[in-house]
Design a protein around this motif. Structure first.
Motif, PDB file in Angstrom:
ATOM      1  N   TYR A 214      -5.215 -12.684   0.471  1.00  0.00           N
ATOM      2  CA  TYR A 214      -3.808 -12.280   0.474  1.00  0.00           C
ATOM      3  C   TYR A 214      -3.659 -10.815   0.055  1.00  0.00           C
ATOM      4  CZ  TYR A 214       1.202 -12.214  -0.297  1.00  0.00           C
ATOM      5  OH  TYR A 214       2.530 -11.891  -0.226  1.00  0.00           O
ATOM      6  N   THR A 215      -4.428 -10.404  -0.965  1.00  0.00           N
ATOM      7  CA  THR A 215      -4.336  -9.031  -1.452  1.00  0.00           C
ATOM      8  C   THR A 215      -4.814  -8.036  -0.402  1.00  0.00           C
ATOM      9  OG1 THR A 215      -4.705  -9.834  -3.709  1.00  0.00           O
ATOM     10  CG2 THR A 215      -4.982  -7.469  -3.335  1.00  0.00           C
ATOM     11  N   ARG A 216      -5.871  -8.406   0.327  1.00  0.00           N
ATOM     12  CA  ARG A 216      -6.354  -7.549   1.412  1.00  0.00           C
ATOM     13  C   ARG A 216      -5.260  -7.366   2.465  1.00  0.00           C
ATOM     14  NH1 ARG A 216     -11.994  -6.760   2.328  1.00  0.00           N
ATOM     15  NH2 ARG A 216     -13.315  -7.710   0.725  1.00  0.00           N
ATOM     16  N   GLU A 217      -4.606  -8.472   2.813  1.00  0.00           N
ATOM     17  CA  GLU A 217      -3.557  -8.407   3.823  1.00  0.00           C
ATOM     18  C   GLU A 217      -2.369  -7.600   3.312  1.00  0.00           C
ATOM     19  OE1 GLU A 217      -1.492  -8.931   7.354  1.00  0.00           O
ATOM     20  OE2 GLU A 217      -3.626  -9.118   6.846  1.00  0.00           O
ATOM     21  N   PHE A 218      -2.052  -7.769   2.037  1.00  0.00           N
ATOM     22  CA  PHE A 218      -0.970  -6.991   1.425  1.00  0.00           C
ATOM     23  C   PHE A 218      -1.284  -5.495   1.509  1.00  0.00           C
ATOM     24  CE2 PHE A 218       0.457  -4.668  -2.361  1.00  0.00           C
ATOM     25  CZ  PHE A 218       1.829  -4.822  -2.266  1.00  0.00           C
ATOM     26  N   ALA A 219      -2.519  -5.127   1.163  1.00  0.00           N
ATOM     27  CA  ALA A 219      -2.914  -3.716   1.196  1.00  0.00           C
ATOM     28  C   ALA A 219      -2.835  -3.169   2.616  1.00  0.00           C
ATOM     29  CB  ALA A 219      -4.332  -3.566   0.643  1.00  0.00           C
ATOM     30  N   ARG A 220      -3.275  -3.978   3.593  1.00  0.00           N
ATOM     31  CA  ARG A 220      -3.230  -3.540   4.997  1.00  0.00           C
ATOM     32  C   ARG A 220      -1.791  -3.273   5.433  1.00  0.00           C
ATOM     33  NH1 ARG A 220      -2.037  -5.270   9.761  1.00  0.00           N
ATOM     34  NH2 ARG A 220      -1.405  -7.324   9.000  1.00  0.00           N
ATOM     35  N   GLN A 221      -0.896  -4.186   5.083  1.00  0.00           N
ATOM     36  CA  GLN A 221       0.501  -4.026   5.471  1.00  0.00           C
ATOM     37  C   GLN A 221       1.152  -2.828   4.781  1.00  0.00           C
ATOM     38  OE1 GLN A 221       2.561  -7.725   4.796  1.00  0.00           O
ATOM     39  NE2 GLN A 221       1.337  -8.859   6.288  1.00  0.00           N
ATOM     40  N   GLU A 222       0.796  -2.609   3.522  1.00  0.00           N
ATOM     41  CA  GLU A 222       1.353  -1.476   2.793  1.00  0.00           C
ATOM     42  C   GLU A 222       0.883  -0.147   3.392  1.00  0.00           C
ATOM     43  OE1 GLU A 222       3.593  -1.388  -0.125  1.00  0.00           O
ATOM     44  OE2 GLU A 222       3.919  -3.217   1.057  1.00  0.00           O
ATOM     45  N   ILE A 223      -0.370  -0.112   3.813  1.00  0.00           N
ATOM     46  CA  ILE A 223      -0.906   1.100   4.442  1.00  0.00           C
ATOM     47  C   ILE A 223      -0.174   1.376   5.748  1.00  0.00           C
ATOM     48  CG2 ILE A 223      -2.936   2.071   5.587  1.00  0.00           C
ATOM     49  CD1 ILE A 223      -4.639   0.606   3.458  1.00  0.00           C
ATOM     50  N   GLU A 224      -0.001   0.318   6.557  1.00  0.00           N
ATOM     51  CA  GLU A 224       0.712   0.471   7.828  1.00  0.00           C
ATOM     52  C   GLU A 224       2.149   0.938   7.594  1.00  0.00           C
ATOM     53  OE1 GLU A 224       0.484  -3.135  10.003  1.00  0.00           O
ATOM     54  OE2 GLU A 224      -1.628  -2.870  10.579  1.00  0.00           O
ATOM     55  N   LYS A 225       2.787   0.386   6.575  1.00  0.00           N
ATOM     56  CA  LYS A 225       4.172   0.743   6.266  1.00  0.00           C
ATOM     57  C   LYS A 225       4.273   2.223   5.855  1.00  0.00           C
ATOM     58  CE  LYS A 225       6.149  -2.082   3.476  1.00  0.00           C
ATOM     59  NZ  LYS A 225       6.565  -2.708   2.197  1.00  0.00           N
ATOM     60  N   SER A 226       3.336   2.651   5.003  1.00  0.00           N
ATOM     61  CA  SER A 226       3.370   4.032   4.524  1.00  0.00           C
ATOM     62  C   SER A 226       3.073   5.017   5.637  1.00  0.00           C
ATOM     63  CB  SER A 226       2.368   4.218   3.370  1.00  0.00           C
ATOM     64  OG  SER A 226       1.044   4.102   3.834  1.00  0.00           O
ATOM     65  N   GLU A 227       2.117   4.656   6.522  1.00  0.00           N
ATOM     66  CA  GLU A 227       1.773   5.536   7.637  1.00  0.00           C
ATOM     67  C   GLU A 227       2.909   5.624   8.645  1.00  0.00           C
ATOM     68  OE1 GLU A 227      -1.929   4.010   9.046  1.00  0.00           O
ATOM     69  OE2 GLU A 227      -3.120   5.101   7.550  1.00  0.00           O
ATOM     70  N   ALA A 228       3.646   4.498   8.817  1.00  0.00           N
ATOM     71  CA  ALA A 228       4.779   4.502   9.722  1.00  0.00           C
ATOM     72  C   ALA A 228       5.894   5.401   9.206  1.00  0.00           C
ATOM     73  CB  ALA A 228       5.305   3.079   9.893  1.00  0.00           C
ATOM     74  N   CYS A 229       5.938   5.527   7.886  1.00  0.00           N
ATOM     75  CA  CYS A 229       6.960   6.404   7.255  1.00  0.00           C
ATOM     76  C   CYS A 229       6.456   7.835   7.119  1.00  0.00           C
ATOM     77  CB  CYS A 229       7.329   5.872   5.873  1.00  0.00           C
ATOM     78  SG  CYS A 229       8.116   4.254   5.908  1.00  0.00           S
ATOM     79  N   GLY A 230       5.215   8.073   7.552  1.00  0.00           N
ATOM     80  CA  GLY A 230       4.629   9.408   7.455  1.00  0.00           C
ATOM     81  C   GLY A 230       4.204   9.783   6.064  1.00  0.00           C
ATOM     82  N   ARG A 231       3.908   8.793   5.241  1.00  0.00           N
ATOM     83  CA  ARG A 231       3.488   9.086   3.857  1.00  0.00           C
ATOM     84  C   ARG A 231       1.982   8.955   3.715  1.00  0.00           C
ATOM     85  NH1 ARG A 231       7.931   5.828   0.150  1.00  0.00           N
ATOM     86  NH2 ARG A 231       9.797   6.895   0.955  1.00  0.00           N
TER      87      ARG A 231
END
Length: 231
Positions: A214-231
């Motif tokens: 679950y934590t791996r998936e959480f980290a993956r989603q957070e990375i995608e979210k931040s990259e989508a926001c250009g962060r």
């Protein structure tokens, strides 16, 4: 100092190389001063790197990481050999004897599955575990907390005639989680986590693996979210 070049090195070469590196006079300045405790964390790190290679399904990386674990085994064995306690051959002898003893259905001529049911009994006999204290105190407290919790629960449950029930565990868990609103002590959260591990175990889920996934998936989603926001 030169070491013979070979087309293929084996375990004997690894043992010889470690012995050279540990030589008090001509060995490596770093290797020769290490102790069990000074490289204790290295063993843990190398083991987790093996798990990473398994999760990645990368055979080449797995081969390399298994080699690093083997090096750790050799280092610790050499340290004991220097003290006259045991050497790598003794380690191999011990594990071979253990495997033969714990598989009478294979090595004692009984070609059926009866030995599978006696695995725990044979292990307890070998380890001299007679009481619940023996069982629980033999669980390594150095395991990751969730694994330590699960293993302790399993040992405890085997001792009692009445096994724990998932429904009861979930009921206790719900009550404990509800109580957290008015209690924020480490003990209260510890009990909630203990009950969560128990509920997961009784449902056939490994809490350690479930949380990791679950934590791996959480980290993956957070990375995608931040990259989508250009962060």
């Amino acid at each position: 100092m030169e070491y013979p070049e070979k087309e293929k090195y084996d375990a004997r070469d690894l043992e010889a190389i470690i012995r050279i590196l540990r030589d008090p006079a001509e060995g490596c300045p770093w290797d020769k001063v290490q102790t069990h405790r000074s490289i204790r964390k290295n063993f843990v790190e190398e083991t987790y790197e093996v798990l990473e290679a398994i999760d990645k399904e990368d055979p080449h990386l797995l081969q390399e990481e298994l080699g690093d674990v083997m090096m750790q085994v050799m280092l610790h064995s050499q340290m004991e050999a220097e003290q006259g306690h045991f050497n790598f051959e003794d380690v191999c002898d011990g594990v071979c004897r253990k495997l033969i003893f714990r598989h009478p259905h294979i090595f004692a001529g009984a070609k059926d599955n009866t030995g599978l049911n006696s695995w725990q009994a044979l292990k307890d006999k070998e380890k001299g575990r007679l009481t619940l204290r023996d069982e629980l105190e033999s669980v390594p407290a150095t395991l990751p907390a969730l694994m330590y919790c699960e293993k302790t629960q399993k040992r405890d449950e085997r001792f009692w005639a009445q096994p724990a029930q998932k429904a009861d565990a979930l009921k206790e868990l719900a009550a404990q989680v509800a109580a957290l609103g008015g209690e924020s002590s480490a003990e209260a959260y510890g009990r909630a986590l203990f009950l969560l591990v128990q509920a997961a175990r009784l449902d056939g889920v490994c809490a350690e693996e479930a949380l990791e996934k679950y934590t791996r998936e959480f980290a993956r989603q957070e990375i995608e979210k931040s990259e989508a926001c250009g962060r």
